[in-house]
Design a protein around this motif. Structure first.
Motif, mmCIF file in Angstrom:
data_model
loop_
_atom_site.group_PDB
_atom_site.id
_atom_site.type_symbol
_atom_site.label_atom_id
_atom_site.label_comp_id
_atom_site.label_asym_id
_atom_site.label_seq_id
_atom_site.Cartn_x
_atom_site.Cartn_y
_atom_site.Cartn_z
ATOM 1 N N VAL A 149 1.571 18.481 -20.494
ATOM 2 C CA VAL A 149 1.650 17.200 -19.877
ATOM 3 C C VAL A 149 0.861 16.681 -21.301
ATOM 4 N N ALA A 150 -0.338 16.885 -22.124
ATOM 5 C CA ALA A 150 -0.505 16.892 -23.386
ATOM 6 C C ALA A 150 0.437 16.556 -24.785
ATOM 7 N N VAL A 151 1.722 18.372 -24.301
ATOM 8 C CA VAL A 151 2.203 18.811 -25.433
ATOM 9 C C VAL A 151 3.530 16.971 -25.178
ATOM 10 N N VAL A 152 3.946 17.053 -23.949
ATOM 11 C CA VAL A 152 5.275 16.269 -23.090
ATOM 12 C C VAL A 152 4.530 14.650 -24.456
ATOM 13 N N ALA A 153 3.741 14.673 -23.868
ATOM 14 C CA ALA A 153 3.406 12.865 -24.335
ATOM 15 C C ALA A 153 3.043 12.763 -25.755
ATOM 16 N N LEU A 154 2.666 14.010 -26.242
ATOM 17 C CA LEU A 154 3.040 13.546 -28.151
ATOM 18 C C LEU A 154 4.633 13.764 -28.099
ATOM 19 N N ASP A 155 5.891 14.093 -27.808
ATOM 20 C CA ASP A 155 6.444 14.746 -28.488
ATOM 21 C C ASP A 155 7.661 13.538 -28.373
ATOM 22 N N LEU A 156 7.347 12.631 -26.651
ATOM 23 C CA LEU A 156 7.405 11.627 -26.586
ATOM 24 C C LEU A 156 7.265 10.844 -27.439
ATOM 25 N N ALA A 157 6.278 10.748 -28.235
ATOM 26 C CA ALA A 157 5.274 9.168 -28.847
ATOM 27 C C ALA A 157 6.321 10.129 -29.906
ATOM 28 N N LEU A 158 6.347 11.146 -30.998
ATOM 29 C CA LEU A 158 7.089 11.616 -31.926
ATOM 30 C C LEU A 158 8.733 11.119 -31.479
ATOM 31 N N LEU A 159 9.089 11.038 -30.539
ATOM 32 C CA LEU A 159 10.246 10.732 -30.940
ATOM 33 C C LEU A 159 10.540 8.939 -30.722
ATOM 34 N N GLY A 160 9.575 8.710 -29.697
ATOM 35 C CA GLY A 160 10.003 6.778 -30.246
ATOM 36 C C GLY A 160 9.978 7.142 -31.769
ATOM 37 N N VAL A 161 8.853 7.057 -32.823
ATOM 38 C CA VAL A 161 8.317 6.891 -34.210
ATOM 39 C C VAL A 161 10.208 7.442 -35.135
ATOM 40 N N VAL A 162 10.141 8.506 -34.175
ATOM 41 C CA VAL A 162 11.667 9.344 -35.147
ATOM 42 C C VAL A 162 13.006 7.865 -34.829
ATOM 43 N N THR A 163 13.075 7.975 -33.560
ATOM 44 C CA THR A 163 13.862 6.614 -32.991
ATOM 45 C C THR A 163 13.938 6.083 -33.802
ATOM 46 N N ALA A 164 13.088 5.221 -33.738
ATOM 47 C CA ALA A 164 13.441 3.622 -34.326
ATOM 48 C C ALA A 164 12.924 3.765 -35.601
ATOM 49 N N GLU A 165 12.886 4.914 -36.594
ATOM 50 C CA GLU A 165 13.006 5.191 -37.930
ATOM 51 C C GLU A 165 14.545 4.725 -38.381
ATOM 52 N N HIS A 166 14.633 6.096 -37.436
ATOM 53 C CA HIS A 166 16.641 6.649 -37.411
ATOM 54 C C HIS A 166 17.038 4.671 -37.038
ATOM 55 N N ARG A 167 16.857 4.432 -36.049
ATOM 56 C CA ARG A 167 18.126 2.922 -35.987
ATOM 57 C C ARG A 167 17.462 2.404 -37.506
ATOM 58 N N ARG A 168 16.074 1.950 -37.746
ATOM 59 C CA ARG A 168 15.920 0.660 -39.146
ATOM 60 C C ARG A 168 16.998 1.793 -40.096
ATOM 61 N N LEU A 169 17.324 2.565 -40.526
ATOM 62 C CA LEU A 169 18.052 3.546 -41.382
ATOM 63 C C LEU A 169 19.487 2.622 -41.288
ATOM 64 N N ARG A 170 20.033 2.877 -39.529
ATOM 65 C CA ARG A 170 21.295 2.491 -39.241
ATOM 66 C C ARG A 170 21.974 1.307 -39.601
ATOM 67 N N ARG A 171 20.946 0.223 -39.339
ATOM 68 C CA ARG A 171 20.832 -0.776 -39.662
ATOM 69 C C ARG A 171 20.987 -0.816 -40.833
ATOM 70 N N ALA A 172 19.834 -0.663 -41.856
ATOM 71 C CA ALA A 172 20.187 -1.190 -43.393
ATOM 72 C C ALA A 172 20.896 -0.705 -43.710
ATOM 73 N N ALA A 173 21.470 0.574 -43.300
ATOM 74 C CA ALA A 173 22.574 1.347 -44.309
ATOM 75 C C ALA A 173 24.322 0.371 -43.776
ATOM 76 N N ASP A 174 23.843 -0.412 -41.959
ATOM 77 C CA ASP A 174 25.531 -1.654 -41.530
ATOM 78 C C ASP A 174 25.403 -2.813 -42.472
ATOM 79 N N ARG A 175 24.192 -3.022 -43.398
ATOM 80 C CA ARG A 175 24.320 -4.279 -44.094
ATOM 81 C C ARG A 175 24.438 -3.859 -45.816
ATOM 82 N N GLY A 176 24.602 -2.908 -45.942
ATOM 83 C CA GLY A 176 24.515 -2.627 -47.221
ATOM 84 C C GLY A 176 23.418 -2.221 -47.691
ATOM 85 N N ASP A 177 22.010 -2.614 -47.917
ATOM 86 C CA ASP A 177 21.042 -2.072 -48.173
ATOM 87 C C ASP A 177 20.926 -0.322 -48.729
#
Length: 338
Positions: A306-334
């Motif tokens: 269970v602890a490993v799953v909780a950690l993976d979910l937290a990591l997924l949140g960080v990675v997903t947020a960064e991926h969305r930030r990069l995608r929005r930056a690319a859409d703006r042309g940054d």
């Protein structure tokens, strides 16, 4: 075709969360009390029976009572019942009714993982933009009718007006007149758990914006699956694996670690040339681990996973947020959108 409820995903989420908490709390309680039994004289009242009873109660609440509160209560009570039910799955997939059957933890994990996937699928299909005009109007009417006994807050009134926006002048006027007949209610006081949840969300948003945390996650995602494969190899050389009963699960854990290692190394290689694509691979590696690797991990390590799953979910949140930030930056042309 049945009308889709705009709050369906929230009710499913309440069902899943209450079920997960029930299983974890029950396992902790049983282990702490040395697995007591209710009954005697050859009888044992298994908690699967209480689970079935609570599932019936959870189904009955929204059948008897109107309103959002009854639906939420039914989802929570039903989730507790499902947790009590699924916790005893080991007894019903083995000829010896073995509660401690090793793959039972994996079966429980798969059941809740499928429910999470169902919740996400429902969330994607019941958003405001996905509902038809008639469905939005039906949901607006449902919200109005729920407010008749105690009234509607200003926020709920605004939600109703947004739902019927674009449905036509006649419909919008009719809903506005109906809202005028509903008493106005002050918003309820903020509960302590709501403040805690808001604080946690703010902390999560702050964490995902920290560059050092993102790079720490990247290092972990590259190193962790490699360490798993090395540990399995070392156990094989030293003879530790000879004592392992669930060989199939060990092979599954190793194979998943190999796949996630390949995906993570590929992502690391792409970091210089295409960071957006790199974080898409990191996200894929985490999803492979969560949807496949943890099934085998629960078989090997039981509920210690269970602890490993909780950690993976937290990591997924960080990675997903960064991926969305990069995608929005690319859409703006940054950023270049390779």
């Amino acid at each position: 075709m049945p009308t889709r409820a705009i709050e369906a995903a929230s009710h499913l989420q309440a069902f899943v969360l209450s079920g997960v908490v029930t299983v974890l709390a029950l396992r902790a309680y049983l282990e702490a009390t040395n697995y007591p039994q209710i009954g005697g004289g050859g009888l044992h009242i298994a908690h699967v029976l209480w689970g079935g009873l609570l599932l019936v109660v959870g189904l009955g609440i929204p059948l008897v009572f109107l309103g959002e509160g009854s639906r939420t209560a039914g989802a929570v009570v039903g989730g507790v019942g499902f947790g009590l039910f699924i916790d005893e799955v080991g007894k019903f997939v083995t000829t010896g009714t073995d509660y401690f059957y090793a793959p039972a933890a994996a079966i429980i994990y798969v059941a809740f993982a499928l429910l999470v996937l169902l919740t996400q699928a429902v969330r994607g299909r019941t958003g405001r933009s996905r509902l038809t005009s008639a469905e939005r109007t039906a949901n607006a009417l449902d919200m109005v009718l729920r407010g008749l006994p105690a009234g509607l807050t200003d926020r709920h009134r605004a939600d109703v007006r947004r739902l019927v926006r674009g449905a036509g002048p006649a419909t919008e006027e009719a809903i506005a007149q109906l809202l005028d007949t509903v008493p106005r209610r002050e918003p309820p006081p903020v509960r302590f758990w709501q403040r805690a949840a808001d604080g946690f969300r703010r902390l999560a948003v702050w964490a995902t914006r920290q560059r050092w945390l993102v790079w720490l996650v990247v290092v972990y995602l590259v190193v962790e699956p490699v360490l798993i494969m090395v540990a399995v190899l070392v156990d094989g050389v030293t003879g530790e694996l000879d004592q392992e009963r669930e060989w199939g699960a060990v092979v599954g854990v190793t194979a998943t670690a190999l796949v996630t290692a390949v995906l993570s190394l590929r992502a690391a290689w792409l970091l210089r040339s295409d960071r957006r694509q790199a974080f898409r691979f990191f996200k894929l590696a985490l999803l492979v681990n969560l949807l496949f690797g943890q099934v085998f991990n629960f078989t090997v390590n039981q509920f210690g996973a269970v602890a490993v799953v909780a950690l993976d979910l937290a990591l997924l949140g960080v990675v997903t947020a960064e991926h969305r930030r990069l995608r929005r930056a690319a859409d703006r042309g940054d950023l270049p959108s390779h």
